[in-house]
Design a protein around this motif. Structure first.
Motif, mmCIF file in Angstrom:
data_model
loop_
_atom_site.group_PDB
_atom_site.id
_atom_site.type_symbol
_atom_site.label_atom_id
_atom_site.label_comp_id
_atom_site.label_asym_id
_atom_site.label_seq_id
_atom_site.Cartn_x
_atom_site.Cartn_y
_atom_site.Cartn_z
ATOM 1 N N ARG A 15 0.884 -1.087 0.126
ATOM 2 C CA ARG A 15 0.099 -0.081 0.154
ATOM 3 C C ARG A 15 0.873 1.009 0.057
ATOM 4 O O ARG A 15 0.698 2.158 -0.752
ATOM 5 C CB ARG A 15 -0.937 0.247 1.258
ATOM 6 N N ILE A 16 1.791 1.175 0.745
ATOM 7 C CA ILE A 16 2.858 2.511 0.887
ATOM 8 C C ILE A 16 3.318 2.634 -0.572
ATOM 9 O O ILE A 16 3.492 3.602 -1.104
ATOM 10 C CB ILE A 16 4.022 2.251 1.946
ATOM 11 N N ALA A 17 3.888 1.535 -1.014
ATOM 12 C CA ALA A 17 4.639 1.588 -2.358
ATOM 13 C C ALA A 17 3.691 2.250 -3.601
ATOM 14 O O ALA A 17 3.995 3.079 -4.376
ATOM 15 C CB ALA A 17 5.271 0.283 -2.720
ATOM 16 N N ARG A 18 2.341 1.494 -3.475
ATOM 17 C CA ARG A 18 1.510 2.128 -4.613
ATOM 18 C C ARG A 18 1.193 3.511 -4.262
ATOM 19 O O ARG A 18 1.233 4.340 -5.341
ATOM 20 C CB ARG A 18 0.236 1.233 -4.427
ATOM 21 N N TYR A 51 9.439 0.360 6.837
ATOM 22 C CA TYR A 51 9.214 -0.499 5.626
ATOM 23 C C TYR A 51 10.066 -0.059 4.587
ATOM 24 O O TYR A 51 10.524 -0.898 3.986
ATOM 25 C CB TYR A 51 7.753 -0.327 5.282
ATOM 26 N N PHE A 52 10.445 1.250 4.425
ATOM 27 C CA PHE A 52 11.341 1.798 3.261
ATOM 28 C C PHE A 52 12.030 2.623 3.856
ATOM 29 O O PHE A 52 11.754 3.902 4.480
ATOM 30 C CB PHE A 52 10.544 2.397 2.224
ATOM 31 N N MET A 58 10.953 2.999 -2.072
ATOM 32 C CA MET A 58 9.246 2.882 -2.245
ATOM 33 C C MET A 58 8.948 2.795 -3.884
ATOM 34 O O MET A 58 8.330 1.920 -4.347
ATOM 35 C CB MET A 58 8.620 4.062 -1.722
ATOM 36 N N LEU A 59 9.689 3.536 -4.640
ATOM 37 C CA LEU A 59 9.581 3.588 -6.111
ATOM 38 C C LEU A 59 10.166 2.146 -6.589
ATOM 39 O O LEU A 59 9.277 1.574 -7.444
ATOM 40 C CB LEU A 59 10.321 4.672 -6.727
ATOM 41 N N LEU A 60 11.456 1.535 -6.101
ATOM 42 C CA LEU A 60 11.826 0.407 -6.621
ATOM 43 C C LEU A 60 10.927 -0.591 -6.194
ATOM 44 O O LEU A 60 10.657 -1.625 -6.991
ATOM 45 C CB LEU A 60 13.289 0.131 -5.955
ATOM 46 N N GLN A 130 17.793 -3.896 -1.356
ATOM 47 C CA GLN A 130 16.745 -3.605 -2.407
ATOM 48 C C GLN A 130 16.897 -3.073 -3.799
ATOM 49 O O GLN A 130 16.538 -3.609 -4.602
ATOM 50 C CB GLN A 130 15.950 -1.986 -1.760
ATOM 51 N N GLU A 131 18.207 -2.328 -3.848
ATOM 52 C CA GLU A 131 18.675 -2.267 -5.197
ATOM 53 C C GLU A 131 19.061 -3.354 -5.933
ATOM 54 O O GLU A 131 18.960 -3.638 -7.150
ATOM 55 C CB GLU A 131 20.001 -0.995 -5.071
ATOM 56 N N TRP A 132 19.841 -4.460 -5.176
ATOM 57 C CA TRP A 132 20.246 -5.557 -5.878
ATOM 58 C C TRP A 132 18.998 -6.422 -6.237
ATOM 59 O O TRP A 132 18.869 -7.037 -7.379
ATOM 60 C CB TRP A 132 21.210 -6.324 -4.942
ATOM 61 N N GLN A 133 18.084 -6.325 -5.559
ATOM 62 C CA GLN A 133 16.870 -7.174 -5.539
ATOM 63 C C GLN A 133 16.116 -6.809 -6.848
ATOM 64 O O GLN A 133 15.545 -7.680 -7.637
ATOM 65 C CB GLN A 133 15.830 -7.191 -4.431
#
Length: 231
Positions: A15-18, A51-52, A58-60, A130-133
């Motif tokens: 929900r946060i990312a969206r 969470y982020f 969040m964008l990624l 996160q970047e690697w993922q």
């Protein structure tokens, strides 16, 4: 129960990312504050950073979900017998469309992925993870197409499809960052040129000749003419 808590955390993270992406898409990354995102996602700023670690992550996270949906469709088509060239067409059309529609966000995604560090160089679960993922999610989108081409005898049996996929991902991101494209067609033409250049060394020579066969990732379709239906 533990499972319920995990599901709640994942739902809140999504929900946060969206919510963040919807704000970024309208006004850009820099114009959106953490408070704006927290309000739109119905969470506190404390929970937001739980969470982020940053707006970029969040964008990624939202971008990864979109890529994952395209990958699922690509795998479904490959498993049903679709030609790898047709699936590559689907993948590149959707990614090029995203790159053009959200050109103001490409820089943040591209710089994060291209500047990724190896696992273990950052804190576990932190920004580097996160970047690697995200990078691996993109590689996993491309690799099944290359594997299908190898199975059809179009690539050398020893071709490292994972390595080739990583090269293609980086090349396409560099193209979006520095290509100055005006529309989806220009992106696709640029990506096709990069694909042909990078794949030449992995092609399987024609039997008895040693000559490399022509490789057209778009099949019989002129690049850019048949992608509008995939938007």
């Amino acid at each position: 129960m533990k499972v319920d808590r995990q599901e709640q955390d994942e739902a809140r993270r999504t929900r946060i990312a969206r919510a963040a992406f919807e704000l970024f898409a309208r006004t850009g990354l820099d114009s959106v504050s953490a408070q704006d995102i927290a309000r739109a996602a119905f969470v506190s700023r404390t929970n937001l950073y739980r969470y982020f670690p940053s707006k970029t992550h969040m964008l990624l996270a939202h971008f990864e979900r979109t890529v994952g949906e395209t990958r699922a469709e690509a795998l479904r088509r490959l498993s049903s017998g679709a030609a790898p060239q047709a699936v590559w067409q689907l993948v590149t059309a959707r990614m090029a469309d995203l790159g053009v529609r959200y050109q103001h966000l490409v820089g943040a995604v591209g710089q994060a992925v291209l500047g990724r560090s190896r696992p273990g160089e950052g804190a576990a679960g932190g920004p580097l993870a996160q970047e690697w993922q995200t990078a691996q999610t993109l590689v996993s989108l491309v690799e099944p197409v290359l594997s299908a081409m190898r199975q059809q005898g179009k690539l050398r049996p020893d071709a490292d499809t994972r390595f080739l996929a990583a090269l293609l991902v980086d090349a396409c991101l560099m193209s979006l960052l520095h290509g100055g494209h005006r529309n989806q067609r220009e992106v696709l033409l640029d990506w096709q040129d990069r694909f042909l250049l990078l794949m030449q060394g992995a092609l399987q020579p024609k039997p008895g000749t040693g000559a490399l066969p022509p490789l057209d990732p778009q099949g019989d379709d002129p690049p850019g003419n048949s992608h509008e239906s995939e938007k």
